[in-house]
Write an enzyme that holds these catalytic residues in place. Structure first.
Site, PDB file in Angstrom:
ATOM      1  N   GLU A 116      48.452  23.555  38.307  1.00  0.00           N
ATOM      2  CA  GLU A 116      47.223  22.931  38.834  1.00  0.00           C
ATOM      3  C   GLU A 116      46.532  22.077  37.774  1.00  0.00           C
ATOM      4  O   GLU A 116      45.318  21.865  37.833  1.00  0.00           O
ATOM      5  CB  GLU A 116      46.245  24.009  39.349  1.00  0.00           C
ATOM      6  N   HIS A 139      40.198  28.959  38.485  1.00  0.00           N
ATOM      7  CA  HIS A 139      40.727  29.039  39.852  1.00  0.00           C
ATOM      8  C   HIS A 139      41.241  30.448  40.089  1.00  0.00           C
ATOM      9  O   HIS A 139      41.890  31.035  39.220  1.00  0.00           O
ATOM     10  CB  HIS A 139      41.866  28.025  40.020  1.00  0.00           C
ATOM     11  N   HIS A 141      42.152  33.545  43.570  1.00  0.00           N
ATOM     12  CA  HIS A 141      42.384  33.781  44.996  1.00  0.00           C
ATOM     13  C   HIS A 141      41.463  34.908  45.471  1.00  0.00           C
ATOM     14  O   HIS A 141      41.938  35.945  45.943  1.00  0.00           O
ATOM     15  CB  HIS A 141      43.857  34.123  45.236  1.00  0.00           C
ATOM     16  N   GLU A 169      20.403  35.893  46.099  1.00  0.00           N
ATOM     17  CA  GLU A 169      20.675  35.184  44.836  1.00  0.00           C
ATOM     18  C   GLU A 169      21.404  33.851  45.043  1.00  0.00           C
ATOM     19  O   GLU A 169      21.409  33.002  44.159  1.00  0.00           O
ATOM     20  CB  GLU A 169      21.537  36.058  43.906  1.00  0.00           C
ATOM     21  N   HIS A 210      43.496  29.512  50.687  1.00  0.00           N
ATOM     22  CA  HIS A 210      44.135  29.593  49.368  1.00  0.00           C
ATOM     23  C   HIS A 210      43.250  30.268  48.317  1.00  0.00           C
ATOM     24  O   HIS A 210      43.631  31.296  47.770  1.00  0.00           O
ATOM     25  CB  HIS A 210      44.553  28.183  48.902  1.00  0.00           C
TER      26      HIS A 210
END
Ligand code: 13P
Ligand code: ZN
Length: 271
Positions: A116, A139, A141, A169, A210
């Site tokens: 990525e 990143h 999942h 919050e 994803h």
């Protein structure tokens, strides 16, 4: 020299963050990746390290030319970062023309940067335009955030609004909302460009079916955004659709944002 790098505070924090993310269940197998711009002033010795190998970059990285980046290895398991950081992490220097990245440390045994890299480098470019202190792109999942993308409208406005309503919050932590992309093929320059386009206005970009990207001026900031989004998504998944008797209403979100003096996306509320 390898010892010095492992003892550097940024490296210790990166290793610790990978372990925390794994233990939260957000990074199964090789899921997820992190990249972090390293402060050249503070760690100038990196400039004296020889380039061990070069990786060509198939997209334009000239906005981060000359920068040092700590990056997770493509295919690496976050579970293993604490056990063998030099195998699972690398330090890159983006070349002056932005067309390649030199490996200065890590990725032992022929490893490559994360698949990525486009989403990371393009997001760094986008965030640096908005925030000169920007440093980190993460990143993962996160389970409930991904689950929510199956059952919720995917517009930035609707998704952000629901997250804001899930706990008090949220509007304080991400007053600009979150960007949401439809399902796309991961690891492509196309998803990298789309992510960076969202990162022009948001620090969080959700990839439907994803995972999620978050950016910040530190690992704590990026990690904190992931935690807050995932907490809100967890509440959404736990309460189930249609079962809501009480929520934080739009005039209350407005008062909340005003009380905390955050510059929130006013067009995401119906007032
Ligand atoms: P990498 O192992 O190449 O970092 O890919 C993991 C991932 O989450 C892809 O989206
Ligand atoms: Zn992923």
């Amino acid at each position: 020299m390898a010892m010095d790098i492992l003892e550097a505070p940024f490296m210790q924090e990166l290793i610790r963050t990978c372990g925390s993310m794994y233990r939260l269940g957000w990074n199964e197998r090789n899921g997820g990746n992190i990249s972090m711009i390293i402060d050249e002033g503070e760690f100038a010795f990196l400039g004296n390290l020889p380039i061990l190998r070069n990786f060509s970059i198939s997209f334009d990285a000239k906005d981060v030319a000359g920068r040092f980046l700590a990056v997770t290895r493509g295919g690496s398991y976050f579970r293993n970062v604490e056990i063998d950081p030099a195998h699972n992490l690398g330090i890159l220097r983006i070349s002056d023309d932005g067309k390649s990245a030199g490996l200065l440390w890590g990725f032992t045994g022929e490893g490559q940067p994360t698949s990525e890299l486009s989403a990371h480098i393009r997001s760094h470019t986008a965030r640096l335009r908005q925030d000169p202190h920007h440093q980190v792109v993460t990143h993962c999942h996160a389970t409930n955030t991904v689950a929510m993308t199956y059952i919720h409208e995917l517009s930035d406005k609707a998704f952000s609004h629901t997250l804001w309503q899930m706990e008090s919050e949220c509007i304080v932590v991400f007053p600009e909302g979150v960007g949401v992309l439809p399902w796309m093929i991961q690891g492509s320059d196309e998803i990298g460009k789309a992510t960076a386009a969202k990162m022009e206005s948001y620090r969080v970009c959700i990839w439907a079916q994803h995972g999620v990207f978050a950016a910040g001026g530190s690992l704590d900031e990026a990690f904190g955004l992931l935690e807050t989004v995932e907490k809100a998504a967890t509440i959404y998944i736990k309460i189930g659709r249609g079962g809501i008797m009480n929520t934080i209403r739009d005039h209350e979100l407005k008062s909340l944002a005003e009380a905390f003096k955050v510059n929130y996306r006013k067009d995401f509320l119906s007032l």
